[in-house]
Design a protein around this motif. Sequence first.
Motif, PDB file in Angstrom:
ATOM      1  N   ASP A 113     -13.926   2.836   4.521  1.00  0.00           N
ATOM      2  CA  ASP A 113     -15.311   2.633   4.087  1.00  0.00           C
ATOM      3  C   ASP A 113     -15.563   3.276   2.726  1.00  0.00           C
ATOM      4  O   ASP A 113     -16.601   3.887   2.476  1.00  0.00           O
ATOM      5  CB  ASP A 113     -16.283   3.198   5.128  1.00  0.00           C
ATOM      6  N   THR A 114     -14.576   3.148   1.848  1.00  0.00           N
ATOM      7  CA  THR A 114     -14.714   3.649   0.484  1.00  0.00           C
ATOM      8  C   THR A 114     -14.411   2.537  -0.505  1.00  0.00           C
ATOM      9  O   THR A 114     -13.612   1.629  -0.232  1.00  0.00           O
ATOM     10  CB  THR A 114     -13.761   4.833   0.210  1.00  0.00           C
ATOM     11  N   VAL A 115     -15.066   2.611  -1.652  1.00  0.00           N
ATOM     12  CA  VAL A 115     -14.852   1.660  -2.750  1.00  0.00           C
ATOM     13  C   VAL A 115     -14.607   2.491  -4.013  1.00  0.00           C
ATOM     14  O   VAL A 115     -15.372   3.410  -4.299  1.00  0.00           O
ATOM     15  CB  VAL A 115     -16.074   0.743  -2.964  1.00  0.00           C
ATOM     16  N   ALA A 116     -13.536   2.190  -4.737  1.00  0.00           N
ATOM     17  CA  ALA A 116     -13.189   2.982  -5.921  1.00  0.00           C
ATOM     18  C   ALA A 116     -13.016   2.090  -7.139  1.00  0.00           C
ATOM     19  O   ALA A 116     -12.368   1.039  -7.063  1.00  0.00           O
ATOM     20  CB  ALA A 116     -11.911   3.774  -5.676  1.00  0.00           C
ATOM     21  N   PHE A 117     -13.589   2.519  -8.262  1.00  0.00           N
ATOM     22  CA  PHE A 117     -13.471   1.823  -9.546  1.00  0.00           C
ATOM     23  C   PHE A 117     -12.667   2.690 -10.510  1.00  0.00           C
ATOM     24  O   PHE A 117     -12.848   3.916 -10.558  1.00  0.00           O
ATOM     25  CB  PHE A 117     -14.856   1.598 -10.166  1.00  0.00           C
ATOM     26  N   GLY A 118     -11.810   2.055 -11.341  1.00  0.00           N
ATOM     27  CA  GLY A 118     -11.085   2.811 -12.346  1.00  0.00           C
ATOM     28  C   GLY A 118     -10.471   1.923 -13.404  1.00  0.00           C
ATOM     29  O   GLY A 118     -10.511   0.685 -13.299  1.00  0.00           O
ATOM     30  N   ASP A 119      -9.897   2.564 -14.432  1.00  0.00           N
ATOM     31  CA  ASP A 119      -9.321   1.776 -15.541  1.00  0.00           C
ATOM     32  C   ASP A 119      -7.994   2.323 -16.046  1.00  0.00           C
ATOM     33  O   ASP A 119      -7.303   1.630 -16.792  1.00  0.00           O
ATOM     34  CB  ASP A 119     -10.313   1.737 -16.715  1.00  0.00           C
TER      35      ASP A 119
ATOM     36  N   MET B 182      -4.232   4.927 -15.444  1.00  0.00           N
ATOM     37  CA  MET B 182      -3.222   5.168 -14.424  1.00  0.00           C
ATOM     38  C   MET B 182      -3.504   6.407 -13.575  1.00  0.00           C
ATOM     39  O   MET B 182      -2.906   6.568 -12.512  1.00  0.00           O
ATOM     40  CB  MET B 182      -1.840   5.248 -15.060  1.00  0.00           C
ATOM     41  N   ASN B 183      -4.408   7.276 -14.004  1.00  0.00           N
ATOM     42  CA  ASN B 183      -4.772   8.383 -13.110  1.00  0.00           C
ATOM     43  C   ASN B 183      -5.666   7.895 -11.969  1.00  0.00           C
ATOM     44  O   ASN B 183      -6.003   8.666 -11.069  1.00  0.00           O
ATOM     45  CB  ASN B 183      -5.437   9.534 -13.872  1.00  0.00           C
ATOM     46  N   ASP B 184      -6.037   6.603 -12.006  1.00  0.00           N
ATOM     47  CA  ASP B 184      -6.802   5.990 -10.917  1.00  0.00           C
ATOM     48  C   ASP B 184      -5.904   5.257  -9.929  1.00  0.00           C
ATOM     49  O   ASP B 184      -6.403   4.692  -8.945  1.00  0.00           O
ATOM     50  CB  ASP B 184      -7.829   4.993 -11.483  1.00  0.00           C
ATOM     51  N   LYS B 185      -4.611   5.237 -10.165  1.00  0.00           N
ATOM     52  CA  LYS B 185      -3.690   4.443  -9.338  1.00  0.00           C
ATOM     53  C   LYS B 185      -3.806   4.785  -7.857  1.00  0.00           C
ATOM     54  O   LYS B 185      -3.997   3.898  -7.007  1.00  0.00           O
ATOM     55  CB  LYS B 185      -2.250   4.643  -9.800  1.00  0.00           C
ATOM     56  N   GLU B 186      -3.681   6.068  -7.515  1.00  0.00           N
ATOM     57  CA  GLU B 186      -3.670   6.445  -6.098  1.00  0.00           C
ATOM     58  C   GLU B 186      -5.004   6.148  -5.415  1.00  0.00           C
ATOM     59  O   GLU B 186      -5.022   5.655  -4.286  1.00  0.00           O
ATOM     60  CB  GLU B 186      -3.340   7.931  -5.943  1.00  0.00           C
ATOM     61  N   ILE B 187      -6.114   6.425  -6.107  1.00  0.00           N
ATOM     62  CA  ILE B 187      -7.411   6.208  -5.469  1.00  0.00           C
ATOM     63  C   ILE B 187      -7.710   4.713  -5.334  1.00  0.00           C
ATOM     64  O   ILE B 187      -8.320   4.270  -4.362  1.00  0.00           O
ATOM     65  CB  ILE B 187      -8.544   6.953  -6.228  1.00  0.00           C
ATOM     66  N   ILE B 188      -7.230   3.912  -6.292  1.00  0.00           N
ATOM     67  CA  ILE B 188      -7.372   2.455  -6.205  1.00  0.00           C
ATOM     68  C   ILE B 188      -6.561   1.928  -5.017  1.00  0.00           C
ATOM     69  O   ILE B 188      -7.008   1.058  -4.264  1.00  0.00           O
ATOM     70  CB  ILE B 188      -6.898   1.788  -7.516  1.00  0.00           C
ATOM     71  N   GLU B 189      -5.347   2.479  -4.843  1.00  0.00           N
ATOM     72  CA  GLU B 189      -4.476   2.032  -3.750  1.00  0.00           C
ATOM     73  C   GLU B 189      -5.021   2.433  -2.381  1.00  0.00           C
ATOM     74  O   GLU B 189      -4.963   1.646  -1.433  1.00  0.00           O
ATOM     75  CB  GLU B 189      -3.088   2.649  -3.903  1.00  0.00           C
ATOM     76  N   GLU B 190      -5.530   3.648  -2.251  1.00  0.00           N
ATOM     77  CA  GLU B 190      -5.826   4.191  -0.934  1.00  0.00           C
ATOM     78  C   GLU B 190      -7.261   3.981  -0.465  1.00  0.00           C
ATOM     79  O   GLU B 190      -7.543   4.126   0.728  1.00  0.00           O
ATOM     80  CB  GLU B 190      -5.477   5.681  -0.903  1.00  0.00           C
ATOM     81  N   SER B 191      -8.160   3.632  -1.368  1.00  0.00           N
ATOM     82  CA  SER B 191      -9.535   3.369  -0.946  1.00  0.00           C
ATOM     83  C   SER B 191      -9.595   2.054  -0.165  1.00  0.00           C
ATOM     84  O   SER B 191      -8.685   1.220  -0.234  1.00  0.00           O
ATOM     85  CB  SER B 191     -10.448   3.304  -2.164  1.00  0.00           C
ATOM     86  N   GLY B 192     -10.691   1.878   0.563  1.00  0.00           N
ATOM     87  CA  GLY B 192     -10.844   0.644   1.322  1.00  0.00           C
ATOM     88  C   GLY B 192     -10.863  -0.584   0.434  1.00  0.00           C
ATOM     89  O   GLY B 192     -10.320  -1.636   0.776  1.00  0.00           O
ATOM     90  N   LEU B 193     -11.492  -0.443  -0.725  1.00  0.00           N
ATOM     91  CA  LEU B 193     -11.534  -1.519  -1.717  1.00  0.00           C
ATOM     92  C   LEU B 193     -11.336  -0.901  -3.087  1.00  0.00           C
ATOM     93  O   LEU B 193     -12.161  -0.110  -3.543  1.00  0.00           O
ATOM     94  CB  LEU B 193     -12.888  -2.251  -1.668  1.00  0.00           C
ATOM     95  N   GLY B 194     -10.226  -1.236  -3.725  1.00  0.00           N
ATOM     96  CA  GLY B 194      -9.910  -0.696  -5.037  1.00  0.00           C
ATOM     97  C   GLY B 194     -10.165  -1.725  -6.114  1.00  0.00           C
ATOM     98  O   GLY B 194      -9.604  -2.835  -6.072  1.00  0.00           O
ATOM     99  N   ILE B 195     -11.015  -1.372  -7.081  1.00  0.00           N
ATOM    100  CA  ILE B 195     -11.429  -2.320  -8.117  1.00  0.00           C
ATOM    101  C   ILE B 195     -11.040  -1.788  -9.489  1.00  0.00           C
ATOM    102  O   ILE B 195     -11.439  -0.690  -9.884  1.00  0.00           O
ATOM    103  CB  ILE B 195     -12.956  -2.563  -8.061  1.00  0.00           C
ATOM    104  N   ALA B 196     -10.262  -2.567 -10.206  1.00  0.00           N
ATOM    105  CA  ALA B 196      -9.876  -2.224 -11.577  1.00  0.00           C
ATOM    106  C   ALA B 196     -10.805  -2.930 -12.545  1.00  0.00           C
ATOM    107  O   ALA B 196     -11.200  -4.086 -12.332  1.00  0.00           O
ATOM    108  CB  ALA B 196      -8.429  -2.632 -11.847  1.00  0.00           C
ATOM    109  N   MET B 197     -11.163  -2.244 -13.611  1.00  0.00           N
ATOM    110  CA  MET B 197     -11.985  -2.853 -14.650  1.00  0.00           C
ATOM    111  C   MET B 197     -11.175  -3.909 -15.405  1.00  0.00           C
ATOM    112  O   MET B 197      -9.942  -3.816 -15.511  1.00  0.00           O
ATOM    113  CB  MET B 197     -12.479  -1.787 -15.626  1.00  0.00           C
TER     114      MET B 197
END
Length: 265
Positions: A206-212, A214-229
């Motif tokens: 039940d988490t959604v993560a936004f990033g742009d 490579m320090n966002d890689k893990e949180i994008i992968e492990e969140s319920g929905l990972g969104i890249a800009m």
Amino acid sequence: MQNRKIFSFDIDMTLLEHKTYKITPSALVAIERLKEQGHIIVLATGRNPENSDSKQFVDIVKPDAVIGLNGTLVKVGEEKIFEHFFDKDVLKRLAKFVEGKDCSLGLTLEDKDYYFNQNVIDDYDKKRWGESFRKFYPPKELFDLPVRTLTYVGPPSGAKEIEENFPTLKLPLFAGMFGADVIEKCASKAEGLKLLCKYYNIDIKDTVAFGDSMNDKEIIEESGLGIAMGNAIEELKKYADYVTDDITDNGVYNALEKFGYINTK
């Protein structure tokens, strides 16, 4: 009402557009709508949220929690629920390793700049911002200061060389490619998110993560929905569940609307 979720946002080039150096208005509107629905807002950044240049954006967004310095500092309001500090022996070896190289390594702490090879970051700032604005202090003072992460400024090849020689470190590249965070492998934004999930008793699905970057890689992968800009580094997009529009094209707002978390009414 939807189930209560955690929405996590990187700052630089996800919320904060560097050309204007302002958070995009549509992203702020979207975040306010999420707050109105009772969702939890988190800023997950490589920045030190306690430095004045970063705190101004924390004060604008007013998140419930902050994952700072790539997961080495996690705060709920003003309460620190987790801290991790850089290994000082590794730091000293790093300082020796970069001597005379075409890169800079250091950090800004309490608005004081501590960088090895200061001329490199000075030249970089002049090219990027048109001026040098750092308040340089002797970098060896870092050996006695509370360091959580470091900043690398230089070409990708130099970042790779450090990773090859320091197996406990990772250097995820910035979206601009001429720099990286220097992080001990035990830390990440994702680990910070897991701590917050436990704190708020929310499942990570039940988490959604936004990033742009490579320090966002893990949180994008492990969140319920990972969104890249849309403006994200291409490598990061491979790990995302969805790639939204660029920051200049209301990427955060558009993605939240697409998935039904906010609406235009």
